[in-house]
Design an enzyme around this catalytic site. Structure first.
Site, PDB file in Angstrom:
ATOM      1  N   ASP A   8       0.840  -1.190   0.000  1.00 21.91           N
ATOM      2  CA  ASP A   8       0.000   0.000   0.000  1.00 21.91           C
ATOM      3  C   ASP A   8       0.879   1.246   0.000  1.00 21.91           C
ATOM      4  OD1 ASP A   8      -2.207  -1.620   0.078  1.00 21.91           O
ATOM      5  OD2 ASP A   8      -2.684  -1.257   2.190  1.00 21.91           O
ATOM      6  N   LYS A  25      -3.254   3.669  -3.114  1.00 19.92           N
ATOM      7  CA  LYS A  25      -4.615   4.118  -3.393  1.00 19.92           C
ATOM      8  C   LYS A  25      -4.864   5.428  -2.670  1.00 19.92           C
ATOM      9  CE  LYS A  25      -6.497  -0.521  -3.982  1.00 19.92           C
ATOM     10  NZ  LYS A  25      -7.515  -1.500  -3.550  1.00 19.92           N
ATOM     11  N   GLY A  46      -1.653  -1.768   5.116  1.00 21.76           N
ATOM     12  CA  GLY A  46      -1.716  -0.984   6.336  1.00 21.76           C
ATOM     13  C   GLY A  46      -2.745  -1.543   7.304  1.00 21.76           C
ATOM     14  N   GLY A  47      -2.467  -1.402   8.599  1.00 18.71           N
ATOM     15  CA  GLY A  47      -3.394  -1.920   9.604  1.00 18.71           C
ATOM     16  C   GLY A  47      -3.473  -3.418   9.574  1.00 18.71           C
ATOM     17  N   ALA A  66      -5.666   0.156  12.568  1.00 17.24           N
ATOM     18  CA  ALA A  66      -5.556   1.591  12.809  1.00 17.24           C
ATOM     19  C   ALA A  66      -6.332   1.998  14.054  1.00 17.24           C
ATOM     20  CB  ALA A  66      -6.063   2.364  11.593  1.00 17.24           C
ATOM     21  N   MET A 123     -11.886   6.296   7.332  1.00 19.71           N
ATOM     22  CA  MET A 123     -12.059   7.023   6.068  1.00 19.71           C
ATOM     23  C   MET A 123     -13.226   8.007   6.132  1.00 19.71           C
ATOM     24  SD  MET A 123     -11.485   3.702   3.577  1.00 19.71           S
ATOM     25  CE  MET A 123     -12.580   2.664   4.583  1.00 19.71           C
TER      26      MET A 123
END
Length: 274
Positions: free
Chosen positions: A54, A76, A107-108, A138, A188
């Site tokens: 990522d 992304k 990630g995460g 996260a 997000m």
């Protein structure tokens, strides 16, 4: 049936054998700080021939892979992808079929808003072995840094995770996920913070419910700020909050180290008028 059992046995053996070629390992890189990688994640990176990663992965994490490992970014960003998900799946499968140990670094945690499930399906559909190594999500990493307990015996007996931009915010049913005795974590959601606050208040969540925004958790420049739900959208704009960030809604926010930006703003306005 015996053939199927034999195929499963071979897949399991390849995962347990560190020298096995042609396999995929989905690895959770955690929220950012390389120190939050698991021991198993480090082992997988050291064994990688190809790292498909990522965009927000710390460079120090990528350096754990061998110097000659092929690193491929599939970064992304909101409304702009370097590769569509189907192309990422095909890329992974192609490298595995060529005999590579492919680490898909996410990630995460791979299975929390990381599309890990889709990638596992694609690899299995191709008849290839796949392993998943979980990572610190996260939500967990950012909350720990801000001393924000997502559950607490006196304040919250349930916690929910939702996406703030997932196939249309208005299509999502969050009824009952936020309110007294519950914690809601929104991934997000920075770009839609005002709409999120309106949505929750329309569902009956009190306008004075505490809410925190945890920005760049575990990374340099991280910060944790809090306000009340009715002020969420305005605070995000005032403070120029940028992604990556998560939003936490619930009474547990009051237990955190997050800076109270509503109080600070009110004092600043008062001093200006005085």
């Amino acid at each position: 049936m015996p053939g199927a059992v034999h195929a499963i046995s071979e897949s399991m053996a390849s995962l347990l054998d560190p020298d096995a070629r042609g396999r995929v390992i989905l690895v959770g890189a955690g929220p950012g700080d390389p120190g939050l990688l698991t021991v198993r994640a480090v082992e997988a990176l050291r064994a990688a021939d190809v790292v498909v990663h990522d965009g927000l992965i710390d460079s120090r994490v990528l350096e754990i892979a061998p110097a000659d490992a092929h690193r491929i970014s599939v970064a992304k960003r909101r409304a702009r992808h370097t590769l569509p998900q189907d192309a990422i799946n095909a890329l992974i499968v192609a490298h595995v079929r060529a005999g590579s140990v492919v680490v898909r670094l996410k990630g995460g945690d791979p299975f929390i808003f990381g599309r890990g499930g889709e990638e596992v399906e694609a690899v299995r559909a191709a008849g290839l072995p796949v392993e998943v190594i979980p990572g610190v999500s996260a939500a967990l990493g950012c909350a720990a840094e801000a001393m924000l307990p997502l559950t607490h015996r006196d304040h919250s007996s349930a916690v929910s995770f939702v996406a703030g931009q997932c196939k249309g915010l208005t299509e999502q049913d969050w009824s009952g996920l936020a309110g007294q005795g519950r914690t809601l974590v929104i991934y997000m959601g920075v770009a839609t913070a005002e709409a999120i606050a309106d949505k929750l208040m329309a569902d009956g969540v009190a306008p004075d419910m505490p809410v925190a925004v945890l920005e760049k958790g575990t990374l340099p420049g991280h910060r944790a700020v809090k306000t009340l739900l009715a002020d969420l959208g305005a605070m995000v704009m005032r403070e120029k909050v940028a992604s990556p960030a998560i939003i936490v809604v619930g009474e547990v926010v009051e237990l955190s180290d997050a800076e109270d930006k509503l109080v600070a703003w009110a004092r600043a306005a008062e001093s200006m008028n005085g």
